[in-house]
Design an enzyme around this catalytic site. Structure first.
Site, PDB file in Angstrom:
ATOM      1  N   LYS A  10       0.854  -1.188   0.000  1.00  0.00           N
ATOM      2  CA  LYS A  10       0.000   0.000   0.000  1.00  0.00           C
ATOM      3  C   LYS A  10       0.891   1.239   0.000  1.00  0.00           C
ATOM      4  O   LYS A  10       1.060   1.905   1.026  1.00  0.00           O
ATOM      5  CB  LYS A  10      -0.918  -0.050   1.235  1.00  0.00           C
ATOM      6  CG  LYS A  10      -2.324   0.444   0.930  1.00  0.00           C
ATOM      7  CD  LYS A  10      -3.284   0.118   2.059  1.00  0.00           C
ATOM      8  CE  LYS A  10      -4.605   0.814   1.858  1.00  0.00           C
ATOM      9  NZ  LYS A  10      -5.396   0.339   0.722  1.00  0.00           N
ATOM     10  N   GLU A  18      -7.169  -5.983 -10.241  1.00  0.00           N
ATOM     11  CA  GLU A  18      -8.070  -5.272  -9.330  1.00  0.00           C
ATOM     12  C   GLU A  18      -8.352  -3.884  -9.896  1.00  0.00           C
ATOM     13  O   GLU A  18      -7.969  -3.576 -11.010  1.00  0.00           O
ATOM     14  CB  GLU A  18      -7.473  -5.205  -7.924  1.00  0.00           C
ATOM     15  CG  GLU A  18      -6.128  -4.512  -7.833  1.00  0.00           C
ATOM     16  CD  GLU A  18      -5.651  -4.308  -6.397  1.00  0.00           C
ATOM     17  OE1 GLU A  18      -6.483  -4.094  -5.497  1.00  0.00           O
ATOM     18  OE2 GLU A  18      -4.429  -4.355  -6.184  1.00  0.00           O
TER      19      GLU A  18
HETATM   20  C1  LIG Z   1      -6.410  -0.574   0.389  1.00  0.00           C
HETATM   21  C2  LIG Z   1      -6.567  -1.273  -0.905  1.00  0.00           C
HETATM   22  C3  LIG Z   1      -7.535  -2.289  -1.090  1.00  0.00           C
HETATM   23  C4  LIG Z   1      -8.533  -2.665  -0.025  1.00  0.00           C
HETATM   24  O1  LIG Z   1      -7.936  -3.209   1.103  1.00  0.00           O
HETATM   25  P1  LIG Z   1      -8.750  -3.305   2.471  1.00  0.00           P
HETATM   26  O2  LIG Z   1      -7.759  -3.856   3.425  1.00  0.00           O
HETATM   27  O3  LIG Z   1      -9.885  -4.231   2.250  1.00  0.00           O
HETATM   28  O4  LIG Z   1      -9.212  -1.923   2.792  1.00  0.00           O
HETATM   29  C5  LIG Z   1      -7.580  -2.928  -2.319  1.00  0.00           C
HETATM   30  N1  LIG Z   1      -6.746  -2.592  -3.326  1.00  0.00           N
HETATM   31  C6  LIG Z   1      -5.824  -1.622  -3.188  1.00  0.00           C
HETATM   32  C7  LIG Z   1      -4.940  -1.294  -4.337  1.00  0.00           C
HETATM   33  C8  LIG Z   1      -5.703  -0.942  -1.980  1.00  0.00           C
HETATM   34  O5  LIG Z   1      -4.781   0.028  -1.849  1.00  0.00           O
END
Ligand SMILES: *Cc1c(COP(=O)(O)O)cnc(C)c1O
Length: 343
Positions: A184, A220
């Site tokens: 992240k 995603e």
């Molecule tokens: C934060 C994020 C998610 C979702 O993650 P959660 O832990 O469910 O909030 C999905 N994809 C990306 C690219 C993210 O940065």
């Protein structure tokens, strides 16, 4: 405790400064114990690692008021672990789990007046992040770091009911093989802004990204993982090393299997099998699970059987169960709920 005088159910997903935030520093090879501050601004060197070379990563989770008036948060230990994984890849000293959990507890408790009441649909969004604030000029990791957690009340992600989304199959890539798609990092979002802008300009809610190497596999969106539902109610989610391991997705899969008795499989999902699925959902902390009705591609529009009018049945059941667990209406699996204030 007196709550702030806000119109809770009218809140949007935007930043509103609250009374306290938690700040800790990494200097001379160690994290200090940190503490609460009231100043909402960060001061740092003009040559800070974050400003010059984007050395930063973050987390996102929420605090909820339960039916019986407790303030709780959802699986914060997994956010702590994921922030450590992100930090290691960016040569940021990982924030210890105890420091992370202490920061979340203290900042939520200190801002209890900002936690939306039960039944309003609103929640307290928690944003932990860590960044290089010491100076660099040659490309190198910063000598010093700051870890910060702030909170901001946010409204229900879907105002006026949940409407299925339209997505665009992006012509851009999100994550390179062996790159940073699985962490992240702020940099993953910086480079998704332009593709996001292009999609929104054309009226789409989000981009669907394919794997950058072969452009045949589903990955995603810019900020949420996919789950699909087959005609015989099996849950399918893409397996890939370049997607971010969503905590919501992992929790939904557990709920599907152990609460709803559904079969769950994590496997490669080919782009050309998308038309076979009955339902499609996007999952993440902000939206829990949002239904996708259509995806526009150069080969035509993919329309899921659940349609553009309402959320599919299986996604709706998943959503209802997970939000029930988060708000204390349904019993949670061991260790999922961390109680921050009893009342
Ligand atoms: C934060 C994020 C998610 C979702 O993650 P959660 O832990 O469910 O909030 C999905 N994809 C990306 C690219 C993210 O940065």
């Amino acid at each position: 405790m007196e709550k702030k005088n806000l119109d809770w159910s009218a809140l949007s997903f935007s930043y509103q400064p609250t009374d306290y935030r938690f700040v800790a520093h990494y200097r001379n090879g160690a994290w200090d114990e940190g503490g609460l501050v009231t100043d909402a601004t960060c001061t740092m060197s003009e040559s800070a690692g974050v400003l010059q070379y984007a050395q930063t990563c973050f987390e996102g989770l929420k605090a909820y008021t339960t039916k019986d008036g407790k303030i709780v948060c959802f699986r914060p230990d997994l956010n702590a672990k994921r922030l450590q994984d992100s930090a290691e890849r960016l040569l940021i000293p990982p924030v210890p789990t105890e420091l992370f959990l202490k920061a979340v507890d203290e900042v939520v408790k200190a801002n209890a007046a900002w936690v939306p009441p039960y039944g309003t649909g609103a929640t307290l969004y928690i944003r932990p992040f860590v960044f290089g604030n010491g100076p660099v000029i040659g490309v190198a990791p910063a000598p010093e770091y700051e870890f910060r957690v702030f909170v901001t009340p946010v409204g229900p992600y879907f105002k006026g009911g949940i409407k299925p989304l339209r997505l665009l199959l992006s012509q851009y890539d999100r994550a390179a093989p062996h790159g940073t798609g699985h962490i992240k990092a702020g940099l993953n979002y910086a480079m998704s802004l332009y593709p996001g802008y292009v999609a929104k300009l054309q009226g789409y809610s989000e981009n669907m990204y394919l794997d950058a190497a072969t452009r045949t596999k589903v990955e995603e969106t810019g900020g949420a993982n996919f789950v699909f539902v087959t005609d015989d109610n099996m849950i399918v989610t893409p397996k890939s090393d370049t997607i971010l391991p969503s905590i919501t997705r992992r929790s939904l899969l557990y709920v599907a299997e152990h609460y709803l008795g559904l079969k769950v499989v994590e496997r490669v999902v080919k782009y050309d099998e998308l038309r076979n699925f009955k339902e499609c959902g996007l999952c993440g902390t902000a939206a829990v699970i949002s239904p996708v009705g259509e995806i526009d591609t150069p080969d035509g529009t993919i329309r899921f059987k659940s349609g553009m009018e309402k959320m599919g049945e299986v996604c709706a059941k998943l959503r209802e169960t997970l939000t029930g667990i988060q708000s204390g209406e349904i019993e949670a699996p061991e260790g999922w709920i961390r109680v921050i204030c009893e009342d």
